[in-house]
Design a protein around this motif. Structure first.
Motif, PDB file in Angstrom:
ATOM      1  N   GLY A   1       0.842  -1.203   0.000  1.00 39.68           N
ATOM      2  CA  GLY A   1       0.000   0.000   0.000  1.00 39.68           C
ATOM      3  C   GLY A   1       0.871   1.245   0.000  1.00 39.68           C
ATOM      4  O   GLY A   1       1.997   1.221  -0.520  1.00 39.68           O
ATOM      5  N   GLU A   2       0.380   2.303   0.643  1.00 39.85           N
ATOM      6  CA  GLU A   2       1.127   3.570   0.648  1.00 39.85           C
ATOM      7  C   GLU A   2       2.217   3.596   1.707  1.00 39.85           C
ATOM      8  O   GLU A   2       3.131   4.415   1.656  1.00 39.85           O
ATOM      9  CB  GLU A   2       0.154   4.733   0.901  1.00 39.85           C
ATOM     10  N   THR A   3       2.104   2.752   2.707  1.00 42.64           N
ATOM     11  CA  THR A   3       2.979   2.880   3.885  1.00 42.64           C
ATOM     12  C   THR A   3       3.872   1.645   4.063  1.00 42.64           C
ATOM     13  O   THR A   3       3.801   0.700   3.288  1.00 42.64           O
ATOM     14  CB  THR A   3       2.125   3.044   5.164  1.00 42.64           C
ATOM     15  N   LYS A   4       4.638   1.670   5.138  1.00 41.71           N
ATOM     16  CA  LYS A   4       5.547   0.570   5.472  1.00 41.71           C
ATOM     17  C   LYS A   4       4.821  -0.620   6.101  1.00 41.71           C
ATOM     18  O   LYS A   4       5.452  -1.621   6.447  1.00 41.71           O
ATOM     19  CB  LYS A   4       6.636   1.075   6.421  1.00 41.71           C
ATOM     20  N   HIS A   5       3.487  -0.506   6.250  1.00 44.81           N
ATOM     21  CA  HIS A   5       2.741  -1.602   6.886  1.00 44.81           C
ATOM     22  C   HIS A   5       2.967  -2.934   6.166  1.00 44.81           C
ATOM     23  O   HIS A   5       3.082  -3.981   6.776  1.00 44.81           O
ATOM     24  CB  HIS A   5       1.249  -1.248   6.928  1.00 44.81           C
ATOM     25  N   PHE A   6       3.058  -2.857   4.853  1.00 41.02           N
ATOM     26  CA  PHE A   6       3.331  -4.060   4.042  1.00 41.02           C
ATOM     27  C   PHE A   6       4.570  -4.796   4.566  1.00 41.02           C
ATOM     28  O   PHE A   6       4.543  -6.018   4.782  1.00 41.02           O
ATOM     29  CB  PHE A   6       3.544  -3.635   2.593  1.00 41.02           C
ATOM     30  N   ASP A   7       5.623  -4.035   4.814  1.00 37.10           N
ATOM     31  CA  ASP A   7       6.886  -4.641   5.261  1.00 37.10           C
ATOM     32  C   ASP A   7       6.710  -5.353   6.594  1.00 37.10           C
ATOM     33  O   ASP A   7       7.212  -6.462   6.807  1.00 37.10           O
ATOM     34  CB  ASP A   7       7.968  -3.557   5.389  1.00 37.10           C
ATOM     35  N   PHE A   8       5.977  -4.706   7.508  1.00 34.67           N
ATOM     36  CA  PHE A   8       5.823  -5.284   8.842  1.00 34.67           C
ATOM     37  C   PHE A   8       4.927  -6.515   8.810  1.00 34.67           C
ATOM     38  O   PHE A   8       5.210  -7.520   9.485  1.00 34.67           O
ATOM     39  CB  PHE A   8       5.294  -4.227   9.806  1.00 34.67           C
ATOM     40  N   VAL A   9       3.854  -6.474   8.015  1.00 29.19           N
ATOM     41  CA  VAL A   9       2.977  -7.647   7.917  1.00 29.19           C
ATOM     42  C   VAL A   9       3.746  -8.806   7.295  1.00 29.19           C
ATOM     43  O   VAL A   9       3.740  -9.931   7.814  1.00 29.19           O
ATOM     44  CB  VAL A   9       1.707  -7.322   7.105  1.00 29.19           C
ATOM     45  N   CYS A  10       4.428  -8.543   6.191  1.00 28.14           N
ATOM     46  CA  CYS A  10       5.167  -9.624   5.502  1.00 28.14           C
ATOM     47  C   CYS A  10       6.242 -10.217   6.402  1.00 28.14           C
ATOM     48  O   CYS A  10       6.356 -11.442   6.532  1.00 28.14           O
ATOM     49  CB  CYS A  10       5.797  -9.093   4.220  1.00 28.14           C
ATOM     50  N   ASP A  11       6.982  -9.342   7.057  1.00 30.06           N
ATOM     51  CA  ASP A  11       8.058  -9.850   7.924  1.00 30.06           C
ATOM     52  C   ASP A  11       7.485 -10.614   9.110  1.00 30.06           C
ATOM     53  O   ASP A  11       7.964 -11.681   9.485  1.00 30.06           O
ATOM     54  CB  ASP A  11       8.934  -8.693   8.414  1.00 30.06           C
ATOM     55  N   GLY A  12       6.404 -10.054   9.683  1.00 28.54           N
ATOM     56  CA  GLY A  12       5.786 -10.711  10.836  1.00 28.54           C
ATOM     57  C   GLY A  12       5.265 -12.093  10.506  1.00 28.54           C
ATOM     58  O   GLY A  12       5.514 -13.053  11.248  1.00 28.54           O
ATOM     59  N   VAL A  13       4.584 -12.219   9.387  1.00 30.22           N
ATOM     60  CA  VAL A  13       4.025 -13.514   8.986  1.00 30.22           C
ATOM     61  C   VAL A  13       5.148 -14.500   8.678  1.00 30.22           C
ATOM     62  O   VAL A  13       5.109 -15.661   9.070  1.00 30.22           O
ATOM     63  CB  VAL A  13       3.112 -13.349   7.755  1.00 30.22           C
ATOM     64  N   THR A  14       6.170 -13.997   7.981  1.00 22.02           N
ATOM     65  CA  THR A  14       7.285 -14.874   7.626  1.00 22.02           C
ATOM     66  C   THR A  14       7.968 -15.429   8.874  1.00 22.02           C
ATOM     67  O   THR A  14       8.185 -16.638   9.009  1.00 22.02           O
ATOM     68  CB  THR A  14       8.312 -14.097   6.776  1.00 22.02           C
ATOM     69  N   GLN A  15       8.273 -14.536   9.785  1.00 20.94           N
ATOM     70  CA  GLN A  15       8.935 -14.967  11.022  1.00 20.94           C
ATOM     71  C   GLN A  15       8.019 -15.856  11.871  1.00 20.94           C
ATOM     72  O   GLN A  15       8.451 -16.859  12.435  1.00 20.94           O
ATOM     73  CB  GLN A  15       9.379 -13.745  11.840  1.00 20.94           C
ATOM     74  N   GLY A  16       6.740 -15.493  11.911  1.00 23.26           N
ATOM     75  CA  GLY A  16       5.796 -16.279  12.723  1.00 23.26           C
ATOM     76  C   GLY A  16       5.631 -17.696  12.212  1.00 23.26           C
ATOM     77  O   GLY A  16       5.640 -18.664  12.982  1.00 23.26           O
ATOM     78  N   ILE A  17       5.509 -17.848  10.902  1.00 22.21           N
ATOM     79  CA  ILE A  17       5.357 -19.191  10.331  1.00 22.21           C
ATOM     80  C   ILE A  17       6.651 -19.971  10.457  1.00 22.21           C
ATOM     81  O   ILE A  17       6.661 -21.179  10.756  1.00 22.21           O
ATOM     82  CB  ILE A  17       4.853 -19.090   8.877  1.00 22.21           C
ATOM     83  N   LYS A  18       7.767 -19.284  10.289  1.00 20.75           N
ATOM     84  CA  LYS A  18       9.066 -19.944  10.532  1.00 20.75           C
ATOM     85  C   LYS A  18       9.143 -20.474  11.960  1.00 20.75           C
ATOM     86  O   LYS A  18       9.566 -21.608  12.192  1.00 20.75           O
ATOM     87  CB  LYS A  18      10.192 -18.952  10.251  1.00 20.75           C
ATOM     88  N   ASP A  19       8.705 -19.659  12.911  1.00 14.55           N
ATOM     89  CA  ASP A  19       8.753 -20.063  14.320  1.00 14.55           C
ATOM     90  C   ASP A  19       7.874 -21.289  14.582  1.00 14.55           C
ATOM     91  O   ASP A  19       8.248 -22.180  15.343  1.00 14.55           O
ATOM     92  CB  ASP A  19       8.317 -18.908  15.223  1.00 14.55           C
ATOM     93  N   LEU A  20       6.704 -21.343  13.930  1.00 14.95           N
ATOM     94  CA  LEU A  20       5.822 -22.512  14.109  1.00 14.95           C
ATOM     95  C   LEU A  20       6.513 -23.781  13.608  1.00 14.95           C
ATOM     96  O   LEU A  20       6.417 -24.845  14.229  1.00 14.95           O
ATOM     97  CB  LEU A  20       4.512 -22.301  13.360  1.00 14.95           C
ATOM     98  N   ASN A  21       7.240 -23.657  12.516  1.00 14.67           N
ATOM     99  CA  ASN A  21       7.952 -24.831  11.963  1.00 14.67           C
ATOM    100  C   ASN A  21       9.067 -25.297  12.884  1.00 14.67           C
ATOM    101  O   ASN A  21       9.443 -26.472  12.861  1.00 14.67           O
ATOM    102  CB  ASN A  21       8.508 -24.495  10.577  1.00 14.67           C
ATOM    103  N   ILE A  22       9.576 -24.376  13.688  1.00 16.33           N
ATOM    104  CA  ILE A  22      10.622 -24.737  14.646  1.00 16.33           C
ATOM    105  C   ILE A  22      10.013 -25.320  15.915  1.00 16.33           C
ATOM    106  O   ILE A  22      10.460 -26.350  16.433  1.00 16.33           O
ATOM    107  CB  ILE A  22      11.476 -23.503  15.000  1.00 16.33           C
ATOM    108  N   LYS A  23       8.945 -24.695  16.392  1.00 10.59           N
ATOM    109  CA  LYS A  23       8.371 -25.061  17.697  1.00 10.59           C
ATOM    110  C   LYS A  23       7.591 -26.379  17.648  1.00 10.59           C
ATOM    111  O   LYS A  23       7.633 -27.156  18.622  1.00 10.59           O
ATOM    112  CB  LYS A  23       7.445 -23.942  18.174  1.00 10.59           C
ATOM    113  N   TYR A  24       6.889 -26.634  16.542  1.00 12.94           N
ATOM    114  CA  TYR A  24       6.015 -27.804  16.475  1.00 12.94           C
ATOM    115  C   TYR A  24       6.524 -28.808  15.431  1.00 12.94           C
ATOM    116  O   TYR A  24       7.345 -28.462  14.578  1.00 12.94           O
ATOM    117  CB  TYR A  24       4.595 -27.378  16.102  1.00 12.94           C
TER     118      TYR A  24
END
Ligand SMILES: Nc1c(NC[C@H](O)[C@H](O)[C@H](O)CO)[nH]c(=O)[nH]c1=O
Ligand SMILES: CC(=O)[C@@H](O)COP(=O)(O)O
Length: 159
Positions: free
Chosen positions: A91-114
């Motif tokens: 979109g117009e702001t940096k929100h895209f970066d934070f959502v993408c990074d957050g989801v990427t890291q979060g899903i990576k973490d699930l693959n590690i934890k479970y």
């Protein structure tokens, strides 16, 4: 151009999925795109032996909520692999970066934890057209690619 055709795979190399249970968590943001990703994933799972009743679908509001949705599915459902489906568009702001990074890291973490593979079927695109092209358009359907990854990882998990 780095993109290959996301729909292509050699069926002879794919394990039979008839004994596996799959979870699919789908973001409702950009649901015209995510629905096509889901349909592609479901079709590929069924074409490779998965049983429709063994595919569990949950919806979440946005891609950021895929993390919690997948976590909850792992903790409450018997599944052999999960496909996390989302579409994040700049979109117009940096929100895209934070959502993408957050989801990427979060899903990576699930693959590690479970011990349940969570497949990253999140389109992170600059434009809507790029998303259209990758959810059944000229570059194929990332849902198909992700379903094949889910089958392969469910098989690997059995070792
Ligand atoms: N802009 C997009 C979003 N934003 C919403 C977040 O994912 C999240 O739901 C919100 O911040 C509340 O926690 N989500 C997408 O999936 N795609 C977008 O383009
Ligand atoms: C990825 C987003 O959240 C984004 O689409 C929101 O748009 P904006 O950055 O213009 O607020």
């Amino acid at each position: 151009m780095a993109t290959t055709n996301l729909s292509y795979y050699d069926k002879a190399t794919i394990p039979n999925a008839n004994s596996y249970r799959f979870g699919i968590v789908v973001s409702e943001w950009n649901d015209d795109i995510t629905e096509n990703l889901f349909l592609g994933a479901q079709k590929a799972l069924l074409e490779n032996g998965a049983v429709k009743e063994h595919i569990i679908r949950w919806n979440v509001p946005g891609s950021f909520e895929l993390i919690y949705g997948c976590k909850k599915m792992i903790e409450t459902q018997k599944v052999d692999a999960i496909i996390a489906i989302g579409n994040v568009i700049q979109g117009e702001t940096k929100h895209f970066d934070f959502v993408c990074d957050g989801v990427t890291q979060g899903i990576k973490d699930l693959n590690i934890k479970y011990d349940i593979p969570v497949i990253f079927c999140v389109l992170t695109d600059n434009t809507k057209q790029q998303s259209i092209d990758r959810s059944g358009g000229k570059h194929g359907n990332k849902g198909i690619e992700s379903a094949i990854a889910a089958i392969k990882m469910a098989a690997l998990r059995e070792f």
